[in-house]
Design a protein around this motif. Structure first.
Motif, PDB file in Angstrom:
ATOM      1  N   GLY A  32       0.841  -1.201   0.000  1.00 45.88           N
ATOM      2  CA  GLY A  32       0.000   0.000   0.000  1.00 45.88           C
ATOM      3  C   GLY A  32       0.871   1.245   0.000  1.00 45.88           C
ATOM      4  O   GLY A  32       1.773   1.409  -0.804  1.00 45.88           O
ATOM      5  N   HIS A  33       0.623   2.130   0.955  1.00 46.18           N
ATOM      6  CA  HIS A  33       1.362   3.376   1.067  1.00 46.18           C
ATOM      7  C   HIS A  33       2.290   3.331   2.276  1.00 46.18           C
ATOM      8  O   HIS A  33       2.792   4.354   2.711  1.00 46.18           O
ATOM      9  N   GLY A  34       2.515   2.156   2.829  1.00 51.00           N
ATOM     10  CA  GLY A  34       3.369   2.010   3.994  1.00 51.00           C
ATOM     11  C   GLY A  34       4.838   1.957   3.613  1.00 51.00           C
ATOM     12  O   GLY A  34       5.244   2.200   2.481  1.00 51.00           O
ATOM     13  N   LYS A  35       5.657   1.572   4.584  1.00 50.56           N
ATOM     14  CA  LYS A  35       7.085   1.503   4.366  1.00 50.56           C
ATOM     15  C   LYS A  35       7.448   0.238   3.606  1.00 50.56           C
ATOM     16  O   LYS A  35       6.787  -0.773   3.742  1.00 50.56           O
ATOM     17  N   PRO A  36       8.530   0.231   2.825  1.00 51.87           N
ATOM     18  CA  PRO A  36       8.974  -0.973   2.119  1.00 51.87           C
ATOM     19  C   PRO A  36       9.327  -2.077   3.115  1.00 51.87           C
ATOM     20  O   PRO A  36       9.806  -1.822   4.208  1.00 51.87           O
ATOM     21  N   ALA A  37       9.079  -3.324   2.712  1.00 50.53           N
ATOM     22  CA  ALA A  37       9.405  -4.482   3.545  1.00 50.53           C
ATOM     23  C   ALA A  37      10.120  -5.502   2.699  1.00 50.53           C
ATOM     24  O   ALA A  37       9.898  -5.598   1.506  1.00 50.53           O
ATOM     25  N   ARG A  38      11.002  -6.262   3.283  1.00 52.18           N
ATOM     26  CA  ARG A  38      11.725  -7.293   2.573  1.00 52.18           C
ATOM     27  C   ARG A  38      10.757  -8.330   2.033  1.00 52.18           C
ATOM     28  O   ARG A  38       9.771  -8.678   2.675  1.00 52.18           O
ATOM     29  N   ALA A  39      11.030  -8.849   0.855  1.00 55.66           N
ATOM     30  CA  ALA A  39      10.148  -9.853   0.263  1.00 55.66           C
ATOM     31  C   ALA A  39      10.076 -11.096   1.134  1.00 55.66           C
ATOM     32  O   ALA A  39       9.034 -11.708   1.287  1.00 55.66           O
ATOM     33  N   ARG A  40      11.233 -11.447   1.729  1.00 52.26           N
ATOM     34  CA  ARG A  40      11.247 -12.649   2.569  1.00 52.26           C
ATOM     35  C   ARG A  40      10.397 -12.445   3.815  1.00 52.26           C
ATOM     36  O   ARG A  40       9.649 -13.334   4.228  1.00 52.26           O
ATOM     37  N   GLY A  41      10.480 -11.257   4.412  1.00 51.33           N
ATOM     38  CA  GLY A  41       9.661 -10.985   5.591  1.00 51.33           C
ATOM     39  C   GLY A  41       8.183 -10.958   5.264  1.00 51.33           C
ATOM     40  O   GLY A  41       7.347 -11.418   6.039  1.00 51.33           O
ATOM     41  N   PHE A  42       7.845 -10.430   4.089  1.00 48.75           N
ATOM     42  CA  PHE A  42       6.443 -10.410   3.660  1.00 48.75           C
ATOM     43  C   PHE A  42       5.897 -11.823   3.480  1.00 48.75           C
ATOM     44  O   PHE A  42       4.781 -12.136   3.905  1.00 48.75           O
ATOM     45  N   ALA A  43       6.702 -12.683   2.843  1.00 47.09           N
ATOM     46  CA  ALA A  43       6.277 -14.067   2.640  1.00 47.09           C
ATOM     47  C   ALA A  43       6.068 -14.775   3.967  1.00 47.09           C
ATOM     48  O   ALA A  43       5.126 -15.550   4.139  1.00 47.09           O
ATOM     49  N   ARG A  44       6.959 -14.491   4.937  1.00 48.90           N
ATOM     50  CA  ARG A  44       6.802 -15.132   6.243  1.00 48.90           C
ATOM     51  C   ARG A  44       5.544 -14.643   6.936  1.00 48.90           C
ATOM     52  O   ARG A  44       4.834 -15.397   7.587  1.00 48.90           O
ATOM     53  N   HIS A  45       5.230 -13.357   6.776  1.00 49.16           N
ATOM     54  CA  HIS A  45       4.012 -12.809   7.387  1.00 49.16           C
ATOM     55  C   HIS A  45       2.760 -13.446   6.798  1.00 49.16           C
ATOM     56  O   HIS A  45       1.816 -13.787   7.516  1.00 49.16           O
ATOM     57  N   VAL A  46       2.735 -13.617   5.486  1.00 45.34           N
ATOM     58  CA  VAL A  46       1.582 -14.241   4.839  1.00 45.34           C
ATOM     59  C   VAL A  46       1.446 -15.695   5.257  1.00 45.34           C
ATOM     60  O   VAL A  46       0.346 -16.198   5.484  1.00 45.34           O
ATOM     61  N   ALA A  47       2.583 -16.399   5.396  1.00 50.14           N
ATOM     62  CA  ALA A  47       2.536 -17.805   5.815  1.00 50.14           C
ATOM     63  C   ALA A  47       1.952 -17.933   7.204  1.00 50.14           C
ATOM     64  O   ALA A  47       1.185 -18.848   7.504  1.00 50.14           O
ATOM     65  N   GLN A  48       2.301 -16.986   8.090  1.00 48.71           N
ATOM     66  CA  GLN A  48       1.773 -17.046   9.442  1.00 48.71           C
ATOM     67  C   GLN A  48       0.301 -16.692   9.495  1.00 48.71           C
ATOM     68  O   GLN A  48      -0.397 -16.980  10.457  1.00 48.71           O
ATOM     69  N   ALA A  49      -0.206 -16.058   8.438  1.00 44.76           N
ATOM     70  CA  ALA A  49      -1.595 -15.617   8.439  1.00 44.76           C
ATOM     71  C   ALA A  49      -2.574 -16.685   7.979  1.00 44.76           C
ATOM     72  O   ALA A  49      -3.761 -16.431   7.907  1.00 44.76           O
ATOM     73  N   GLN A  50      -2.080 -17.870   7.654  1.00 43.28           N
ATOM     74  CA  GLN A  50      -2.967 -18.923   7.199  1.00 43.28           C
ATOM     75  C   GLN A  50      -3.869 -19.378   8.336  1.00 43.28           C
ATOM     76  O   GLN A  50      -3.429 -19.568   9.464  1.00 43.28           O
ATOM     77  N   VAL A  51      -5.138 -19.566   8.056  1.00 42.37           N
ATOM     78  CA  VAL A  51      -6.101 -19.999   9.066  1.00 42.37           C
ATOM     79  C   VAL A  51      -6.205 -21.513   9.040  1.00 42.37           C
ATOM     80  O   VAL A  51      -6.256 -22.115   7.981  1.00 42.37           O
ATOM     81  N   ARG A  52      -6.245 -22.141  10.241  1.00 44.42           N
ATOM     82  CA  ARG A  52      -6.349 -23.592  10.300  1.00 44.42           C
ATOM     83  C   ARG A  52      -7.733 -24.039   9.833  1.00 44.42           C
ATOM     84  O   ARG A  52      -8.716 -23.301   9.951  1.00 44.42           O
ATOM     85  N   PRO A  53      -7.862 -25.251   9.322  1.00 42.42           N
ATOM     86  CA  PRO A  53      -9.169 -25.727   8.839  1.00 42.42           C
ATOM     87  C   PRO A  53     -10.159 -25.901   9.986  1.00 42.42           C
ATOM     88  O   PRO A  53      -9.789 -26.322  11.079  1.00 42.42           O
ATOM     89  N   THR A  54     -11.407 -25.577   9.730  1.00 41.24           N
ATOM     90  CA  THR A  54     -12.475 -25.758  10.701  1.00 41.24           C
ATOM     91  C   THR A  54     -13.578 -26.598  10.079  1.00 41.24           C
ATOM     92  O   THR A  54     -13.617 -26.801   8.864  1.00 41.24           O
TER      93      THR A  54
END
Length: 260
Positions: A32-54
């Motif tokens: 968005g309009h935020g600060k730049p982030a490392r691609a590796r850190g972004f990928a790790r953040h998205v991986a942690q955001a996965q929701v477990r199956p219900t």
């Protein structure tokens, strides 16, 4: 694309753009309009955001069902597991019922198959309990069953209250070494785990998950056997053969309609 975070919060869609970094040749990602982030850190953040199956996709599971239990898909509509001690007991109760159901389904299907094929002369499964045995009368068998099952269930309850207490020397007729007492509900050892599939019980989540899934399926199958026996008065193999003889007109719908 929206990314799910923890239990039910959503990160709103935002534009992504790659920008160069003067201090390194590796690309960075601007969110968005935020600060730049490392691609590796972004990928790790998205991986942690996965929701477990219900059990129901998109459902926010109760806080006390955090996914750490084997087979936990957030299903507790009555809130029975809100109390931690009650939840521990319900886990053990489900596990025992699941194992009995798996044994029952296997026994019913095997004996019914042998009966239908004529390889074994035995009554249909729901009449098996009325058979008289020549080596002992019904009263004797009932008393022996109460003693044996009472002893085993008492040992199991004591191990539930004080984990590991029943694996001490002299607590099980010298068979303690054969029952490793991995954790409550999983005694292990060469007697109950002869293939050694889960020697390290702390790393056996996948085996626990497979067991409880098969156990739940077996409990549903037992319920089906009860309904079949009540409605059709024959065994499950007979029901299967009747259905295969005319699949379009010998179904559960026609069977229930005719019975009513």
């Amino acid at each position: 694309m929206a990314a799910a975070v923890e239990r039910g919060f959503l990160v709103q869609p935002c534009p992504l753009s790659f920008v160069s970094n003067k201090n390194t040749s590796r690309p960075s990602v601007a969110i968005g309009h935020g600060k730049p982030a490392r691609a590796r850190g972004f990928a790790r953040h998205v991986a942690q955001a996965q929701v477990r199956p219900t059990w129901l996709p998109g459902l926010d599971p109760p806080a006390y069902l955090d996914g750490s239990l084997a087979g936990d898909f957030g299903f507790d509509p009555l809130g029975l597991g809100e109390d931690p001690e009650s939840l521990r007991w319900y886990v053990q109760a489900e596990l025992v019922h699941a194992r009995f159901a798996m044994l029952g389904v296997a026994g019913i299907l095997l004996t019914d198959l042998l009966r239908v094929t004529g390889l074994l002369s035995v009554p249909v499964w729901y009449n098996a309990g009325a058979v008289k045995f020549g080596f002992a009368n019904t009263e004797t068998l009932l008393i022996v069953q109460f003693i044996l099952m009472g002893f085993v269930e008492t040992k199991r309850y004591m191990d539930f209250k004080t984990p590991g207490s029943q694996a001490k020397d002299g607590s099980f007729f010298g068979l303690e070494s054969a029952l490793e007492g991995l954790e409550p509900g999983y005694p292990g050892g060469p007697l109950l785990n002869p293939l050694g599939l889960a020697k390290d019980i702390k790393k056996a989540h996948e085996w626990k998950l497979k067991e409880i899934k098969n156990g739940r399926l077996a409990m549903v199958a037992m319920l089906g056997f009860f309904v079949q026996a009540s409605v059709t008065h024959v065994g499950p193999i007979d029901n299967l053969l009747e259905h295969l003889s005319n699949p379009w007109h010998r179904t559960i719908v026609q069977t229930l309609a005719n019975s009513s």
